[in-house]
Design an enzyme around this catalytic site. Structure first.
Site, PDB file in Angstrom:
ATOM      1  N   SER A  88       0.868  -1.184   0.000  1.00 26.86           N
ATOM      2  CA  SER A  88       0.000   0.000   0.000  1.00 26.86           C
ATOM      3  C   SER A  88       0.902   1.230   0.000  1.00 26.86           C
ATOM      4  CB  SER A  88      -0.849  -0.004   1.275  1.00 26.86           C
ATOM      5  OG  SER A  88      -1.496   1.231   1.465  1.00 26.86           O
ATOM      6  N   TYR A  97      -2.191  -1.384  10.369  1.00 28.00           N
ATOM      7  CA  TYR A  97      -2.150  -1.472   8.901  1.00 28.00           C
ATOM      8  C   TYR A  97      -0.826  -0.934   8.371  1.00 28.00           C
ATOM      9  CZ  TYR A  97      -4.033  -1.135   4.103  1.00 28.00           C
ATOM     10  OH  TYR A  97      -4.258  -1.265   2.746  1.00 28.00           O
TER      11      TYR A  97
HETATM   12  P1  NAD Z   1     -11.628  -5.986  -0.109  1.00 33.18           P
HETATM   13  O1  NAD Z   1     -12.220  -5.889   1.249  1.00 33.18           O
HETATM   14  O2  NAD Z   1     -12.466  -5.649  -1.314  1.00 33.18           O
HETATM   15  O3  NAD Z   1     -11.041  -7.466  -0.358  1.00 33.18           O
HETATM   16  C1  NAD Z   1     -10.319  -8.143   0.630  1.00 33.18           C
HETATM   17  C2  NAD Z   1     -10.271  -9.610   0.271  1.00 33.18           C
HETATM   18  O4  NAD Z   1      -9.533 -10.305   1.298  1.00 33.18           O
HETATM   19  C3  NAD Z   1     -11.652 -10.268   0.219  1.00 33.18           C
HETATM   20  O5  NAD Z   1     -11.677 -11.228  -0.804  1.00 33.18           O
HETATM   21  C4  NAD Z   1     -11.769 -10.938   1.590  1.00 33.18           C
HETATM   22  O6  NAD Z   1     -12.668 -12.032   1.617  1.00 33.18           O
HETATM   23  C5  NAD Z   1     -10.328 -11.390   1.774  1.00 33.18           C
HETATM   24  N1  NAD Z   1      -9.992 -11.699   3.163  1.00 33.18           N
HETATM   25  C6  NAD Z   1     -10.111 -10.913   4.250  1.00 33.18           C
HETATM   26  N2  NAD Z   1      -9.709 -11.584   5.359  1.00 33.18           N
HETATM   27  C7  NAD Z   1      -9.321 -12.814   4.935  1.00 33.18           C
HETATM   28  C8  NAD Z   1      -8.809 -13.973   5.582  1.00 33.18           C
HETATM   29  N3  NAD Z   1      -8.615 -14.005   6.916  1.00 33.18           N
HETATM   30  N4  NAD Z   1      -8.527 -15.043   4.828  1.00 33.18           N
HETATM   31  C9  NAD Z   1      -8.740 -15.058   3.492  1.00 33.18           C
HETATM   32  N5  NAD Z   1      -9.221 -14.006   2.827  1.00 33.18           N
HETATM   33  C10 NAD Z   1      -9.506 -12.895   3.542  1.00 33.18           C
HETATM   34  O7  NAD Z   1     -10.320  -5.080  -0.035  1.00 33.18           O
HETATM   35  P2  NAD Z   1      -9.317  -4.524  -1.166  1.00 33.18           P
HETATM   36  O8  NAD Z   1      -9.359  -3.052  -1.093  1.00 33.18           O
HETATM   37  O9  NAD Z   1      -9.518  -5.209  -2.458  1.00 33.18           O
HETATM   38  O10 NAD Z   1      -7.935  -4.965  -0.510  1.00 33.18           O
HETATM   39  C11 NAD Z   1      -7.068  -5.927  -1.081  1.00 33.18           C
HETATM   40  C12 NAD Z   1      -5.640  -5.627  -0.661  1.00 33.18           C
HETATM   41  O11 NAD Z   1      -5.260  -4.356  -1.199  1.00 33.18           O
HETATM   42  C13 NAD Z   1      -5.443  -5.520   0.850  1.00 33.18           C
HETATM   43  O12 NAD Z   1      -4.214  -6.104   1.215  1.00 33.18           O
HETATM   44  C14 NAD Z   1      -5.406  -4.020   1.086  1.00 33.18           C
HETATM   45  O13 NAD Z   1      -4.666  -3.684   2.232  1.00 33.18           O
HETATM   46  C15 NAD Z   1      -4.714  -3.563  -0.184  1.00 33.18           C
HETATM   47  N6  NAD Z   1      -4.891  -2.136  -0.497  1.00 33.18           N
HETATM   48  C16 NAD Z   1      -6.129  -1.627  -0.745  1.00 33.18           C
HETATM   49  C17 NAD Z   1      -6.255  -0.282  -1.050  1.00 33.18           C
HETATM   50  C18 NAD Z   1      -7.589   0.357  -1.359  1.00 33.18           C
HETATM   51  O14 NAD Z   1      -7.631   1.597  -1.499  1.00 33.18           O
HETATM   52  N7  NAD Z   1      -8.658  -0.375  -1.501  1.00 33.18           N
HETATM   53  C19 NAD Z   1      -5.127   0.525  -1.099  1.00 33.18           C
HETATM   54  C20 NAD Z   1      -3.880  -0.031  -0.828  1.00 33.18           C
HETATM   55  C21 NAD Z   1      -3.787  -1.369  -0.542  1.00 33.18           C
END
Ligand code: NAD
Length: 261
Positions: free
Chosen positions: A143, A156
């Site tokens: 991130s 985080y």
């Molecule tokens: P999201 O909530 O849409 O998806 C998260 C996914 O992780 C889902 O499929 C959920 O079921 C799965 N998950 C959660 N806990 C779990 C567990 N214990 N075991 C297995 N699966 C699990 O979120 P997102 O925004 O798509 O995030 C995905 C990644 O991207 C994360 O690591 C997040 O930190 C990172 N990220 C997101 C953003 C953003 O702006 N959305 C920015 C930077 C980084």
């Protein structure tokens, strides 16, 4: 480029960024091991839909990324049923927002387990097979918060900084085995993880979600727009390509200018 004949395991691919990456890899012909939580019917539709749309093999593992034994079993299952894990995308993640003095210890533990330790356990399980085959691509989803801090995100930010550290170690250890290990560092992407933060903030402030979207962007990003999961998928495909064969140990920002400021 074609990823036909390669197998990609993408954690947290039932939603958001993980799903965008799984779709992009399948579009290049990669077989998939999907993972993540959600309604069983929705997940089966997703699995079958991806297999049909892209003509690839697609399996689903319900492994909980906070459980090391389940992570190892998921990698073993992909190797047994799909033949390999050539591409591993460690993406599953959760968020919780509070000042340190109010931050519940169990939320800290859960975020460190899912956002950081799962990356270690996943790589530990997948690297031996990649070394044996002489080819591998590991993409850890960090991130902008792997590079800079924000208040109220102690667990985080700590986890994502840790992801960059373990990415660099893995990159150096595998440098001469045909394996690359990189971290993607997104800024804001409009997924359920961010939508919840927007809704909570709007409730707290008595504003609308649309107002909070603008506030989130103007506070952090030079570009006043969200990155899409499709764009992150495109970056993951590039990191799997021959053009990227010597990119390793790198934090690759895709953040609309967040960390440039
Ligand atoms: P999201 O909530 O849409 O998806 C998260 C996914 O992780 C889902 O499929 C959920 O079921 C799965 N998950 C959660 N806990 C779990 C567990 N214990 N075991 C297995 N699966 C699990 O979120 P997102 O925004 O798509 O995030 C995905 C990644 O991207 C994360 O690591 C997040 O930190 C990172 N990220 C997101 C953003 C953003 O702006 N959305 C920015 C930077 C980084």
């Amino acid at each position: 480029m074609s990823l036909k004949g390669k197998v990609a395991l993408v954690t947290g691919s039932t939603s958001g960024i993980g799903l965008g990456i799984a779709r992009a890899l399948a579009a290049q012909g990669a077989d998939l091991m999907l993972n993540g939580f959600g309604d069983a019917g929705m997940i089966e539709d997703l699995r079958a839909g991806l297999a049909k749309e892209f003509g690839v093999r697609a399996l689903y593992s319900p492994a909980d990324m906070s459980k090391p034994a389940q992570i190892a079993a998921m990698v073993a299952e992909a190797e047994a049923k799909l033949g390999a894990v050539d591409i591993q995308v460690n993406n599953a993640g959760i968020q919780f927002v509070a000042n340190i003095e109010d931050f519940p210890a169990e939320k800290w533990d859960a975020i460190i387990a899912i956002n950081l330790s799962a990356v270690f356990h996943g790589m530990k399980a997948a690297i031996p097979g990649m070394k044996k085959r002489g080819w591998g691509r590991i993409i850890n989803i960090a991130s902008a918060h792997g590079l800079v801090a924000s208040p109220q995100k102690a667990a985080y930010v700590a986890a994502k900084h840790g992801v960059l550290g373990v990415t660099k170690v893995a990159a150096v250890e595998t440098a001469n085995f045909g394996i690359t290990v990189n971290a993607i560092c997104p800024g804001w992407v409009l997924t359920p993880l961010v939508e919840k933060q927007l809704e909570d903030k709007a409730k707290q402030q008595g504003t609308s979600v649309a107002q909070e979207e603008q506030a989130f962007l103007s506070e952090k990003q030079a570009m006043m727009k969200f990155t899409t999961a499709e764009q992150i998928g495109g970056l993951a495909v590039f990191l799997c390509s021959d053009a990227a064969a010597t990119i390793t140990g790198a934090p690759v920002s895709i953040d609309g200018g967040w960390v440039a400021q």
